[in-house]
Design a protein around this motif. Structure first.
Motif, PDB file in Angstrom:
ATOM      1  N   PHE A 177      11.313  21.953  37.528  1.00  0.00           N
ATOM      2  CA  PHE A 177      11.428  20.690  37.184  1.00  0.00           C
ATOM      3  C   PHE A 177      11.856  19.696  38.240  1.00  0.00           C
ATOM      4  CE2 PHE A 177      10.632  22.351  33.091  1.00  0.00           C
ATOM      5  CZ  PHE A 177       9.639  22.083  32.567  1.00  0.00           C
ATOM      6  N   MET A 194      -0.035  19.204  31.255  1.00  0.00           N
ATOM      7  CA  MET A 194       0.625  19.350  29.936  1.00  0.00           C
ATOM      8  C   MET A 194      -0.317  18.549  29.007  1.00  0.00           C
ATOM      9  SD  MET A 194       2.897  21.098  29.796  1.00  0.00           S
ATOM     10  CE  MET A 194       2.218  22.091  31.046  1.00  0.00           C
ATOM     11  N   TYR A 197      -3.606  21.210  28.799  1.00  0.00           N
ATOM     12  CA  TYR A 197      -3.873  22.635  28.634  1.00  0.00           C
ATOM     13  C   TYR A 197      -4.174  23.255  27.295  1.00  0.00           C
ATOM     14  CZ  TYR A 197       0.668  23.325  26.251  1.00  0.00           C
ATOM     15  OH  TYR A 197       1.601  23.356  25.111  1.00  0.00           O
ATOM     16  N   GLY A 233      10.739  16.902  24.443  1.00  0.00           N
ATOM     17  CA  GLY A 233      10.038  17.542  25.567  1.00  0.00           C
ATOM     18  C   GLY A 233       8.582  17.424  25.357  1.00  0.00           C
ATOM     19  N   GLY A 234       8.308  16.347  25.122  1.00  0.00           N
ATOM     20  CA  GLY A 234       6.664  16.115  24.470  1.00  0.00           C
ATOM     21  C   GLY A 234       5.684  15.506  25.631  1.00  0.00           C
ATOM     22  N   GLY A 235       6.471  15.631  27.067  1.00  0.00           N
ATOM     23  CA  GLY A 235       5.351  15.255  28.196  1.00  0.00           C
ATOM     24  C   GLY A 235       5.011  13.619  28.152  1.00  0.00           C
ATOM     25  N   HIS A 238       1.177  13.125  24.509  1.00  0.00           N
ATOM     26  CA  HIS A 238      -0.153  13.410  23.910  1.00  0.00           C
ATOM     27  C   HIS A 238      -0.131  13.945  22.466  1.00  0.00           C
ATOM     28  CE1 HIS A 238       1.212  16.642  26.462  1.00  0.00           C
ATOM     29  NE2 HIS A 238       1.096  17.485  25.329  1.00  0.00           N
ATOM     30  N   ASP A 258      11.652  13.031  26.860  1.00  0.00           N
ATOM     31  CA  ASP A 258      11.466  13.824  27.963  1.00  0.00           C
ATOM     32  C   ASP A 258      12.046  13.372  29.235  1.00  0.00           C
ATOM     33  OD1 ASP A 258       9.695  15.630  30.086  1.00  0.00           O
ATOM     34  OD2 ASP A 258       8.715  15.946  28.296  1.00  0.00           O
ATOM     35  N   ARG A 259      12.376  14.059  30.375  1.00  0.00           N
ATOM     36  CA  ARG A 259      12.977  13.866  31.538  1.00  0.00           C
ATOM     37  C   ARG A 259      12.556  12.409  31.885  1.00  0.00           C
ATOM     38  NH1 ARG A 259      11.198  16.787  35.520  1.00  0.00           N
ATOM     39  NH2 ARG A 259       9.254  16.780  34.444  1.00  0.00           N
ATOM     40  N   HIS A 280      15.850  11.920  27.513  1.00  0.00           N
ATOM     41  CA  HIS A 280      16.565  12.874  26.993  1.00  0.00           C
ATOM     42  C   HIS A 280      16.259  13.918  27.756  1.00  0.00           C
ATOM     43  CE1 HIS A 280      19.182  15.396  24.250  1.00  0.00           C
ATOM     44  NE2 HIS A 280      17.995  15.876  24.130  1.00  0.00           N
ATOM     45  N   ASP A 281      17.541  14.688  28.029  1.00  0.00           N
ATOM     46  CA  ASP A 281      17.542  15.984  28.832  1.00  0.00           C
ATOM     47  C   ASP A 281      17.920  16.925  27.369  1.00  0.00           C
ATOM     48  OD1 ASP A 281      18.232  18.266  29.948  1.00  0.00           O
ATOM     49  OD2 ASP A 281      19.820  17.453  31.180  1.00  0.00           O
ATOM     50  N   PHE A 282      17.175  17.931  27.235  1.00  0.00           N
ATOM     51  CA  PHE A 282      17.095  18.759  25.935  1.00  0.00           C
ATOM     52  C   PHE A 282      18.198  19.722  26.249  1.00  0.00           C
ATOM     53  CE2 PHE A 282      12.794  20.549  27.160  1.00  0.00           C
ATOM     54  CZ  PHE A 282      13.218  21.568  28.090  1.00  0.00           C
ATOM     55  N   PHE A 283      18.853  20.011  27.590  1.00  0.00           N
ATOM     56  CA  PHE A 283      20.211  20.602  27.357  1.00  0.00           C
ATOM     57  C   PHE A 283      21.385  20.024  27.140  1.00  0.00           C
ATOM     58  CE2 PHE A 283      17.107  22.622  30.664  1.00  0.00           C
ATOM     59  CZ  PHE A 283      17.055  23.943  29.967  1.00  0.00           C
ATOM     60  N   HIS A 297       7.656  21.794  20.933  1.00  0.00           N
ATOM     61  CA  HIS A 297       6.245  22.399  21.165  1.00  0.00           C
ATOM     62  C   HIS A 297       6.193  22.870  22.524  1.00  0.00           C
ATOM     63  CE1 HIS A 297       1.646  21.882  21.136  1.00  0.00           C
ATOM     64  NE2 HIS A 297       1.748  23.405  20.919  1.00  0.00           N
ATOM     65  N   SER A 298       6.200  24.305  23.005  1.00  0.00           N
ATOM     66  CA  SER A 298       6.147  24.759  24.191  1.00  0.00           C
ATOM     67  C   SER A 298       7.066  24.407  25.221  1.00  0.00           C
ATOM     68  CB  SER A 298       4.603  24.544  24.909  1.00  0.00           C
ATOM     69  OG  SER A 298       3.568  25.037  24.183  1.00  0.00           O
ATOM     70  N   ASP A 302      11.475  27.083  28.553  1.00  0.00           N
ATOM     71  CA  ASP A 302      12.307  26.198  29.733  1.00  0.00           C
ATOM     72  C   ASP A 302      13.755  25.961  29.704  1.00  0.00           C
ATOM     73  OD1 ASP A 302       9.637  25.385  31.003  1.00  0.00           O
ATOM     74  OD2 ASP A 302       9.562  23.841  29.218  1.00  0.00           O
TER      75      ASP A 302
HETATM   76  C1  LIG Z   1       5.462  23.276  28.978  1.00  0.00           C
HETATM   77  S1  LIG Z   1       5.728  21.226  28.878  1.00  0.00           S
HETATM   78  C2  LIG Z   1       5.362  21.048  27.203  1.00  0.00           C
HETATM   79  C3  LIG Z   1       4.864  19.794  26.743  1.00  0.00           C
HETATM   80  C4  LIG Z   1       4.522  19.348  25.271  1.00  0.00           C
HETATM   81  N1  LIG Z   1       5.621  19.554  24.298  1.00  0.00           N
HETATM   82  C5  LIG Z   1       3.482  20.129  24.912  1.00  0.00           C
HETATM   83  O1  LIG Z   1       3.384  21.254  24.232  1.00  0.00           O
HETATM   84  O2  LIG Z   1       2.339  20.017  25.384  1.00  0.00           O
HETATM   85  C6  LIG Z   1       7.407  21.232  28.734  1.00  0.00           C
HETATM   86  C7  LIG Z   1       7.975  19.763  28.962  1.00  0.00           C
HETATM   87  O3  LIG Z   1       9.187  19.833  28.834  1.00  0.00           O
HETATM   88  C8  LIG Z   1       9.990  18.806  29.538  1.00  0.00           C
HETATM   89  N2  LIG Z   1      11.155  19.090  30.134  1.00  0.00           N
HETATM   90  C9  LIG Z   1      11.422  20.287  30.912  1.00  0.00           C
HETATM   91  N3  LIG Z   1      12.671  20.337  31.106  1.00  0.00           N
HETATM   92  C10 LIG Z   1      13.387  19.224  30.290  1.00  0.00           C
HETATM   93  C11 LIG Z   1      14.718  18.867  30.120  1.00  0.00           C
HETATM   94  N4  LIG Z   1      15.665  19.261  30.427  1.00  0.00           N
HETATM   95  N5  LIG Z   1      14.797  17.761  28.968  1.00  0.00           N
HETATM   96  C12 LIG Z   1      13.628  17.055  28.782  1.00  0.00           C
HETATM   97  N6  LIG Z   1      12.384  17.619  29.003  1.00  0.00           N
HETATM   98  C13 LIG Z   1      12.196  18.528  29.646  1.00  0.00           C
HETATM   99  C14 LIG Z   1       8.870  18.862  30.728  1.00  0.00           C
HETATM  100  O4  LIG Z   1       8.942  17.577  31.524  1.00  0.00           O
HETATM  101  C15 LIG Z   1       7.515  18.955  29.963  1.00  0.00           C
HETATM  102  O5  LIG Z   1       7.006  17.704  29.620  1.00  0.00           O
END
Ligand SMILES: C[S@@+](CC[C@H](N)C(=O)[O-])C[C@H]1O[C@@H](n2cnc3c(N)ncnc32)[C@H](O)[C@@H]1O
Length: 302
Positions: A177, A194, A197, A233-235, A238, A258-259, A280-283, A297-298, A302
């Motif tokens: 990323f 994203m 897909y 992490g919703g991109g 969408h 998301d990032r 928001h950083d999901f870690f 979702h997906s 990560d």
């Molecule tokens: C595989 S995509 C999934 C997007 C969406 N949830 C979907 O299902 O279509 C992963 C997403 O997680 C986000 N992401 C990755 N690392 C992240 C982090 N540390 N904190 C927040 N979001 C993050 C990416 O930017 C990306 O939008």
């Protein structure tokens, strides 16, 4: 003998799935595709497999990207008109586009190339970007697998390692990323990928999938939290955009997380939104406590 009995059982499967498809049954389209692929696998000889996977898909990629500029992909065009528009020599263009015809992406008759539903779909910007992401960012890692794993003695890369096939292929020390942020064109292509897909497939909030009204919307109590849904992490949003559009009369806020670069892009687009966007950083700990629902979702991989 074995091959022909498996072919006949696949054909039986195709006939049954075809009847379900005619009756619009859920899952029948996917079943037909699976049966068709298994039929090809049962019939194809190794030389055909090599041609199709190694040769034709590569050509389709090049041709798809170069031969038809996106706005020209609907309707039909003579080679000379396409050539002029695409800036590709007419003889070269004809040679390239024949591969697209062989792959059933477009058709050729009456002296002209004709778009198909599939080629028109692939001409959309999101799919064009997705093709670029899959080939330019993802594919080099896969291409490098044999050499990489030979070099690392076939050991599985450790979790979180920054010495994986991705880093090896792109000659970087960065996590995926962060590499995207450092190579902005890939970031744009990834974000489009994203949103594309799984476009066109059923969403969890579609009617008949998950009972959103009964289990999420009714019983919503704004006094514990005024947030109905957080998409972690919703991109580019969408999923939440479609959720909000389907459930316009719901109570509660909808939040996309998301990032930073992804959220910055959402905010910069200036498009009207039915959701809020938050970095928001999901870690790190989730800042929104007690929301009615969180969607992951997906992202767990990560
Ligand atoms: C595989 S995509 C999934 C997007 C969406 N949830 C979907 O299902 O279509 C992963 C997403 O997680 C986000 N992401 C990755 N690392 C992240 C982090 N540390 N904190 C927040 N979001 C993050 C990416 O930017 C990306 O939008």
């Amino acid at each position: 003998m074995m091959a022909s009995s498996s072919v006949s059982s696949i054909l039986d499967g195709i006939a049954a799935a075809g009847r379900s498809f005619g009756e619009n049954e859920a899952g029948s389209r996917e079943a037909l595709i699976e049966y068709s692929r298994s039929l090809v696998a049962a019939l194809e000889i190794p030389s055909e497999f090599i041609q199709r996977t190694r040769y034709v898909s590569q050509h389709s990629y090049c041709c798809g990207r170069q031969a038809f500029p996106a706005p020209e992909r609907s309707g039909w065009r003579r080679a000379s008109a396409l050539s002029e528009k695409a800036g590709v020599d007419v003889a070269l263009l004809e040679r390239l586009t024949r591969h697209l015809v062989a792959m059933y992406l477009i058709t050729y008759h009456d002296g002209a190339f004709h778009a198909t539903t599939l080629s028109n779909g692939l001409a959309e910007e999101n799919y064009q970007h997705s093709i670029s992401f899959c080939y330019d960012a993802a594919r080099p890692s896969f291409n490098g697998f044999p050499e990489f794993f030979k070099k690392t003695q076939y050991r599985s890369p450790s979790l979180g390692s920054l010495e994986g096939p991705f880093q090896d292929a792109h000659k970087t020390q960065l996590p995926f990323f962060e590499w995207l942020v450092a190579t902005l064109l890939h970031l744009q292509h990834f974000d489009s990928f994203m949103s594309a897909y799984r476009a066109g497939k059923a969403n969890w909030y579609d009617p008949g999938f998950y009972p959103v009204s009964e289990r999420m919307i009714s019983g919503f109590d704004g006094s514990s939290s005024d947030v109905l849904l957080v998409d972690v992490g919703g991109g580019r949003g969408h999923d939440v955009a479609a959720f909000a559009a389907q459930h316009v009369s719901r109570m509660g806020r909808i939040i996309l997380q998301d990032r930073e670069p992804v959220i910055a892009d959402v905010l910069a687009s200036g498009k009207e939104r039915l959701f809020e966007a938050q970095v928001h950083d999901f870690f790190t700990p989730q800042p929104i406590k007690g929301a009615r629902a969180y969607s992951l979702h997906s992202i767990l991989h990560d």
